[in-house]
Design an enzyme around this catalytic site. Structure first.
Site, mmCIF file in Angstrom:
data_model
loop_
_atom_site.group_PDB
_atom_site.id
_atom_site.type_symbol
_atom_site.label_atom_id
_atom_site.label_comp_id
_atom_site.label_asym_id
_atom_site.label_seq_id
_atom_site.Cartn_x
_atom_site.Cartn_y
_atom_site.Cartn_z
ATOM 1 N N GLU A 197 -7.756 26.087 15.387
ATOM 2 C CA GLU A 197 -8.561 25.388 14.387
ATOM 3 C C GLU A 197 -8.088 23.949 14.206
ATOM 4 O O GLU A 197 -8.802 23.004 14.510
ATOM 5 C CB GLU A 197 -8.510 26.132 13.050
ATOM 6 N N GLU B 122 7.093 25.468 -26.110
ATOM 7 C CA GLU B 122 6.346 24.996 -27.285
ATOM 8 C C GLU B 122 6.502 23.505 -27.534
ATOM 9 O O GLU B 122 5.539 22.815 -27.854
ATOM 10 C CB GLU B 122 6.794 25.760 -28.536
#
Length: 574
Positions: free
Chosen positions: A74, A314
């Site tokens: 490919e 956080e």
């Protein structure tokens, strides 16, 4: 590792294994893929098949001195070299050193017509020449669909596949053949997996808008292997496979104790702190001070000259640094000295497995002695309770096996039972600290106690948890008929108790003074009686002396009178 270590014996048959060099891959294959045999790597587009194959060749050429041939149907050689250059793989350099051959074979499906026999002799000649020219030990064919894409006759296709695989075995090379996944089958044709000695499935799935790559060994003839799905990560270092079952409960434990950074908390744990290499959990509702305890532990580790890796889910690093300054903890100098690294990211940016692989990678690179995860409950947004627990159990096993102390914070929801976690991870923890709100008289205060701490004697008392300008302080709560008192209620009770103590002390002092006065009065009376007694004795002595003097005088007078009466005749009886 020598090749001798990659030979598995089964009775009198030896199975040679070929190390891939890919991190984690050789662990789950128990030493590598089958040597001298073909391995099928299949999966959908974008799952990493070509990259895995390239890494297999590159590591073989560099680490194990095994040249390789990459035959692509490919991508061109130039495209392939450009695509992997960002991962640090210089294919052109390996080609120049005669350790690698890149060969692009362009096959257009429209050019293939089934006119009778389908002959691969031309491919074999070309591949054989490439192998012999550099003495290749490893071969990659990428992808096989392009080679057989124009064939619809299944019998011809099966025969040619078998022929190809037999040729590769006869040549004695270890081959990886990549294939596109089909509908309901591992490959488009559904045949390659049956003629391959080893089949590896790569998967790139999206769940909850989060992508996770996983690897699974479908089959491996003649060898034991991991059977689970294994997360893997593609980053700037290539592929990293994270074994799930390779770690067990065999890690060595340490008796060394390390400070928590809070002296009173160390005292509650026998005066020495946590065990090194243990897992610690701090649970509590929002605002109870979990991050403050984590920062204190990080600060203590850096003070000992140990590295600490802080995973924040956080707050940003700058926000954590600013907030901790309010309680007298300055983390920025440790970052500048490279003793502390804060890795802050939103959990939803990756899947659970990708987070885990990232953590593994950062731990290996930074080599910390302490790892902090704050908070683990945020991971629930990207996985179920079972998935999060599984991920954390693997992380804890990994850290314990490397004698790294793990510190986790867990957010408890208001109204929920405090002595449980969101996804049942408390059983994985060696020490569990519980922070709780104590509301008395419309006032909210914090309390801390040790719920468990394996292998050590520890306090069972609640301490009031105070955040001060000089850090964290733990003070005794008031325990009495009214229950636990904290904050101003505790202070008011302490004032009352102090006032009562002062009053009692004054009463005692007054009674002592009265006794002193009474004793002084008695002593004075005794002194007066003694004085009176002495005066009486003196009077008695004087009277006695006077009586004796008077008797002597009388005797003398009688003698004188008798003498004057000498003329009288003396008594004849005398």
């Amino acid at each position: 590792m020598s090749k001798e270590n990659n030979i598995i014996r089964s009775s009198d048959i030896f199975l040679l294994k070929c190390q891939t060099g890919i991190r984690g891959m050789d662990d789950i294959t128990d030493g590598g893929i089958p040597g001298g045999r073909p391995t099928l790597v299949c999966g959908s587009a974008g799952c990493g098949k070509t990259l895995l194959a390239i890494e297999f060749l590159v590591h073989g050429a560099i680490k194990y001195d095994e040249p390789g041939v990459f035959m692509s149907f490919e991508e061109s050689s130039e495209e392939l070299a450009q695509n992997v250059a960002s991962l640090g793989f210089d294919l052109n350099e390996l080609v120049s050193a005669h350790k690698l051959i890149l060969d692009h074979v362009s096959i257009e499906p429209g050019e293939i017509e089934e006119t009778g026999e389908y002959d691969l002799e031309g491919l074999f000649i070309r591949l054989n020449h490439s192998i012999d020219s550099i003495g290749a030990k490893r071969v990659v064919l990428d992808t096989i669909e392009s080679l057989f894409g124009g064939l619809a006759n299944e019998s011809i296709l099966r025969a040619e596949l078998r022929r190809l695989f037999r040729w590769l075995k006869a040549k004695g090379v270890t081959a990886i053949i990549t294939g596109e996944r089909g509908e309901g089958t591992l490959t488009r044709h559904g045949l390659e997996e049956y003629v391959s000695d080893c089949v590896i499935l790569l998967d790139n799935r999206v769940e909850g808008q989060i992508t996770t790559r996983r690897l699974r060994i479908i089959k491996y003839r003649g060898s034991k292997h991991g059977t689970n799905e294994y997360p893997f990560l593609i980053d700037e270092m290539g592929i990293s496979v994270l074994p799930i079952t390779s770690l067990g409960l065999r890690h060595v434990v340490s008796s060394e104790r390390i400070s928590s950074g809070i002296s009173r908390l160390d005292t509650m744990m026998g005066g020495e702190g946590y065990y090194r290499g243990s897992s610690i959990l701090v649970s509590g509702t929002a605002g109870t001070g979990k991050t403050s305890i984590a920062a204190s532990f990080a600060d203590a580790a850096c003070n000992r000259g140990e590295r600490c890796l802080y995973f924040a889910f956080e707050e940003s690093p700058s926000q954590i640094i600013r907030n901790m300054l309010s309680i007298g903890i300055d983390l920025e100098p440790w970052i500048k000295q490279e003793l502390l690294d804060i890795y802050a990211v939103r959990p939803t940016i990756y899947g659970l497995e990708t987070h885990l692989v990232k953590m593994y990678k950062l731990v290996r690179e930074f080599k910390p002695k302490v790892v902090i995860i704050d908070p683990v409950t945020n991971l629930i947004a990207i996985g179920s309770d079972t998935e999060v627990k599984s991920m954390l159990s693997r992380l804890i096993d990994f850290l314990k096996s490397n004698q790294i102390t793990a510190f986790f914070t867990n957010l408890s929801h208001t109204g929920a039972a405090l002595e449980q976690t969101e996804f049942g991870i408390s059983s994985l923890m060696d020490t569990w600290l519980l922070l709780r709100d104590i509301e008395i008289g419309s006032e909210r205060n914090r309390g801390l106690y040790i719920l468990k701490s394996r292998g050590m004697a520890h306090s069972n008392q609640i301490r009031e948890f105070l955040l001060t300008d000089d850090g964290i302080d733990l003070v005794d709560v008031y325990l009495g008929p009214a229950g636990v008192l904290t904050g101003t209620a505790r202070i008011a009770q302490e004032i009352q108790e102090k006032a009562a103590q002062n009053l009692h002390k004054r009463e005692i002092e007054q009674k002592k003074r009265e006794i002193y006065r009474r004793r002084a009065a008695i002593k004075a009376r005794i002194a007066a009686l003694n004085s009176e007694f002495e005066e009486s004795q003196e009077d008695f002595d004087k009277l006695t002396q006077q009586e004796e003097a008077q008797e002597r005088t009388l005797a003398e007078e009688q003698a004188k009178i008798a003498h004057l009466r000498a003329a009288d005749k003396p008594n004849e009886n005398q």
